[in-house]
Structures are given as C-alpha cells and as structure tokens.
Design a protein around this motif. Structure first.
Motif, PDB file in Angstrom:
ATOM      1  N   GLN A   1      19.547  51.970  74.542  1.00 21.52           N
ATOM      2  CA  GLN A   1      19.737  51.697  73.279  1.00 21.52           C
ATOM      3  C   GLN A   1      19.574  52.916  72.369  1.00 21.52           C
ATOM      4  OE1 GLN A   1      20.070  49.065  71.197  1.00 21.52           O
ATOM      5  NE2 GLN A   1      19.385  47.191  72.386  1.00 21.52           N
ATOM      6  N   VAL A   2      20.281  52.894  71.316  1.00 19.43           N
ATOM      7  CA  VAL A   2      20.258  54.109  70.378  1.00 19.43           C
ATOM      8  C   VAL A   2      20.222  53.668  68.820  1.00 19.43           C
ATOM      9  CG1 VAL A   2      21.522  55.973  69.498  1.00 19.43           C
ATOM     10  CG2 VAL A   2      21.615  55.677  71.842  1.00 19.43           C
ATOM     11  N   GLN A   3      19.281  54.184  68.210  1.00 18.85           N
ATOM     12  CA  GLN A   3      18.996  53.990  66.679  1.00 18.85           C
ATOM     13  C   GLN A   3      19.547  55.031  66.077  1.00 18.85           C
ATOM     14  OE1 GLN A   3      16.103  53.558  68.820  1.00 18.85           O
ATOM     15  NE2 GLN A   3      17.055  51.548  69.482  1.00 18.85           N
ATOM     16  N   LEU A   4      20.063  54.736  64.860  1.00 17.92           N
ATOM     17  CA  LEU A   4      20.640  55.750  64.042  1.00 17.92           C
ATOM     18  C   LEU A   4      20.547  55.455  62.655  1.00 17.92           C
ATOM     19  CD1 LEU A   4      24.258  55.711  65.784  1.00 17.92           C
ATOM     20  CD2 LEU A   4      22.574  57.407  66.085  1.00 17.92           C
ATOM     21  N   VAL A   5      20.027  56.295  61.708  1.00 21.92           N
ATOM     22  CA  VAL A   5      19.645  56.309  60.559  1.00 21.92           C
ATOM     23  C   VAL A   5      20.214  57.439  59.652  1.00 21.92           C
ATOM     24  CG1 VAL A   5      17.960  55.999  58.868  1.00 21.92           C
ATOM     25  CG2 VAL A   5      17.610  54.984  60.949  1.00 21.92           C
ATOM     26  N   GLU A   6      21.477  57.095  58.660  1.00 23.27           N
ATOM     27  CA  GLU A   6      21.977  57.852  57.931  1.00 23.27           C
ATOM     28  C   GLU A   6      21.144  58.086  56.750  1.00 23.27           C
ATOM     29  OE1 GLU A   6      25.249  55.239  59.485  1.00 23.27           O
ATOM     30  OE2 GLU A   6      23.515  54.981  58.776  1.00 23.27           O
ATOM     31  N   ALA A   7      21.378  59.370  56.139  1.00 22.29           N
ATOM     32  CA  ALA A   7      20.662  59.898  54.711  1.00 22.29           C
ATOM     33  C   ALA A   7      21.566  60.763  54.097  1.00 22.29           C
ATOM     34  CB  ALA A   7      19.506  60.341  55.055  1.00 22.29           C
ATOM     35  N   GLY A   8      21.353  61.055  52.827  1.00 25.36           N
ATOM     36  CA  GLY A   8      22.137  61.877  52.146  1.00 25.36           C
ATOM     37  C   GLY A   8      23.191  61.318  51.201  1.00 25.36           C
ATOM     38  N   GLY A   9      23.350  60.242  51.069  1.00 27.70           N
ATOM     39  CA  GLY A   9      24.382  59.574  50.343  1.00 27.70           C
ATOM     40  C   GLY A   9      24.128  59.868  48.719  1.00 27.70           C
ATOM     41  N   GLY A  10      25.024  59.541  47.942  1.00 25.61           N
ATOM     42  CA  GLY A  10      24.794  59.722  46.628  1.00 25.61           C
ATOM     43  C   GLY A  10      25.883  59.882  45.798  1.00 25.61           C
ATOM     44  N   LEU A  11      25.836  60.436  44.409  1.00 24.72           N
ATOM     45  CA  LEU A  11      26.852  60.244  43.352  1.00 24.72           C
ATOM     46  C   LEU A  11      27.075  61.846  43.188  1.00 24.72           C
ATOM     47  CD1 LEU A  11      28.658  59.020  41.193  1.00 24.72           C
ATOM     48  CD2 LEU A  11      26.606  59.257  39.656  1.00 24.72           C
ATOM     49  N   VAL A  12      28.412  62.290  43.417  1.00 23.50           N
ATOM     50  CA  VAL A  12      28.603  63.838  43.003  1.00 23.50           C
ATOM     51  C   VAL A  12      29.880  63.634  42.298  1.00 23.50           C
ATOM     52  CG1 VAL A  12      29.799  63.726  45.236  1.00 23.50           C
ATOM     53  CG2 VAL A  12      28.914  65.929  44.249  1.00 23.50           C
ATOM     54  N   GLN A  13      30.095  64.670  41.474  1.00 26.58           N
ATOM     55  CA  GLN A  13      31.535  64.800  40.845  1.00 26.58           C
ATOM     56  C   GLN A  13      32.496  65.521  41.690  1.00 26.58           C
ATOM     57  OE1 GLN A  13      30.743  67.312  37.196  1.00 26.58           O
ATOM     58  NE2 GLN A  13      30.489  65.530  35.993  1.00 26.58           N
ATOM     59  N   ALA A  14      33.838  65.075  41.370  1.00 24.22           N
ATOM     60  CA  ALA A  14      34.862  65.620  41.995  1.00 24.22           C
ATOM     61  C   ALA A  14      34.950  67.044  42.227  1.00 24.22           C
ATOM     62  CB  ALA A  14      36.023  65.023  41.487  1.00 24.22           C
ATOM     63  N   GLY A  15      34.995  67.709  43.401  1.00 24.96           N
ATOM     64  CA  GLY A  15      34.908  69.188  43.669  1.00 24.96           C
ATOM     65  C   GLY A  15      33.692  69.502  44.004  1.00 24.96           C
ATOM     66  N   GLY A  16      32.912  68.572  43.963  1.00 24.80           N
ATOM     67  CA  GLY A  16      31.295  68.969  44.295  1.00 24.80           C
ATOM     68  C   GLY A  16      31.272  68.878  45.893  1.00 24.80           C
ATOM     69  N   SER A  17      29.964  69.104  46.244  1.00 26.20           N
ATOM     70  CA  SER A  17      29.700  68.961  47.630  1.00 26.20           C
ATOM     71  C   SER A  17      28.365  68.070  47.875  1.00 26.20           C
ATOM     72  CB  SER A  17      29.179  70.276  48.259  1.00 26.20           C
ATOM     73  OG  SER A  17      30.191  71.193  48.106  1.00 26.20           O
ATOM     74  N   LEU A  18      28.447  67.356  49.292  1.00 26.86           N
ATOM     75  CA  LEU A  18      27.471  66.492  49.677  1.00 26.86           C
ATOM     76  C   LEU A  18      27.272  66.658  51.374  1.00 26.86           C
ATOM     77  CD1 LEU A  18      25.588  64.666  47.869  1.00 26.86           C
ATOM     78  CD2 LEU A  18      27.096  62.810  48.493  1.00 26.86           C
ATOM     79  N   GLY A  19      25.832  66.656  51.621  1.00 24.45           N
ATOM     80  CA  GLY A  19      25.705  66.591  52.961  1.00 24.45           C
ATOM     81  C   GLY A  19      24.958  65.496  53.557  1.00 24.45           C
ATOM     82  N   LEU A  20      25.674  64.750  54.552  1.00 24.80           N
ATOM     83  CA  LEU A  20      25.041  63.669  55.157  1.00 24.80           C
ATOM     84  C   LEU A  20      24.161  64.086  56.372  1.00 24.80           C
ATOM     85  CD1 LEU A  20      27.952  60.921  54.741  1.00 24.80           C
ATOM     86  CD2 LEU A  20      25.851  61.652  53.310  1.00 24.80           C
ATOM     87  N   SER A  21      23.202  63.341  56.889  1.00 26.15           N
ATOM     88  CA  SER A  21      22.642  63.389  58.056  1.00 26.15           C
ATOM     89  C   SER A  21      22.485  62.007  58.609  1.00 26.15           C
ATOM     90  CB  SER A  21      21.389  64.149  58.035  1.00 26.15           C
ATOM     91  OG  SER A  21      20.323  63.143  57.132  1.00 26.15           O
ATOM     92  N   CYS A  22      22.255  62.143  60.159  1.00 23.37           N
ATOM     93  CA  CYS A  22      22.072  60.860  60.902  1.00 23.37           C
ATOM     94  C   CYS A  22      21.199  61.161  62.057  1.00 23.37           C
ATOM     95  CB  CYS A  22      23.355  60.242  61.390  1.00 23.37           C
ATOM     96  SG  CYS A  22      23.399  59.139  62.636  1.00 23.37           S
ATOM     97  N   ALA A  23      20.051  60.709  61.974  1.00 20.36           N
ATOM     98  CA  ALA A  23      19.027  60.932  62.876  1.00 20.36           C
ATOM     99  C   ALA A  23      18.903  59.711  63.976  1.00 20.36           C
ATOM    100  CB  ALA A  23      17.467  60.677  62.185  1.00 20.36           C
ATOM    101  N   ALA A  24      19.054  60.507  65.298  1.00 18.66           N
ATOM    102  CA  ALA A  24      19.116  59.286  66.358  1.00 18.66           C
ATOM    103  C   ALA A  24      17.813  59.371  67.051  1.00 18.66           C
ATOM    104  CB  ALA A  24      20.227  59.839  67.132  1.00 18.66           C
TER     105      ALA A  24
END
Length: 120
Positions: A1-24
């Motif tokens: 079994q593997v459990q995965l939890v994402e984080a880091g989503g949100g609202l950003v303007q076009a041209g911007g940056s965002l980082g996501l993470s996924c902890a296992a």
C-alpha cells in the motif's frame, strides 16, 4: 500500500509559478517511479510528467515541456512539480501517482488531487 498526499495548489496569474509536492508513505519510496497527471473540467485526465525511482529519468507531456520540472527527494519521500510560465490552460486538478513496477504507463496508487487555477 502507498498513500499519497498532494499539496501546494492555488490561484496564480498567467505567467506566474507554482510548486506542488506529493508526500508518499507506505512502501519504500525509492523503489518506484512517480508521475503527475491533471484533469481539467470536462476533460479526461492527462499525463503531465514522470520521474524514475532514482530521479535519473524524466519525461514530460509536450504541453508542459520546458515549463514544468519534476523532481524527487527520496530522503523526504516526496516528489515535486515546479510549474513556471503558467497558462490559463494549465488550470486543472493535479494528481500524483505511484508506478510501482516503473512501467511508465501503469499507475497503482493515486493522491486525492490539488487544484491549480491560472487566471488570465
């Protein structure tokens, strides 16, 4: 079994940056490949990127190549997706997935998803 939890989503303007993470958790993280997928409203889920267990191999969808970077830290049991030069069409729910056999096309476990919204 593997459990995965994402984080880091949100609202950003076009041209911007965002980082996501996924902890296992569960099986030894350094033994399997990890992928990122996304699903926009009314569309099918699509492949974004994948990274091998060692981090030595990565592949990207053409739509994100040159803008997104997948990476992993096996000591932290975490995979990342750095998204730069974001476009409104990148708006979607982003999911991480575990590929236990490192087949690069079959995924065994999925996270719950995190919303990314890019405004124009």
């Amino acid at each position: 079994q593997v459990q995965l939890v994402e984080a880091g989503g949100g609202l950003v303007q076009a041209g911007g940056s965002l980082g996501l993470s996924c902890a296992a958790s569960g099986r030894t993280f350094s033994s399997y490949a990890m992928g990122w997928f996304r699903q926009a409203p009314g569309k099918e889920r699509e492949f974004v990127a994948i990274i091998s267990w060692s981090g030595g191999s990565t592949y990207y969808a053409d739509s994100v190549k040159g803008r997104f970077t997948i990476s992993r830290d096996n000591a932290k049991n975490t995979v990342y997706l750095q998204m730069n030069s974001l476009k409104p069409e990148d708006t979607a729910v982003y999911y991480c997935a575990a590929d236990l056999k490192e087949s690069f096309n079959e995924y065994d476990y999925w996270g719950q998803g995190t919303q990314v919204t890019v405004s124009s």
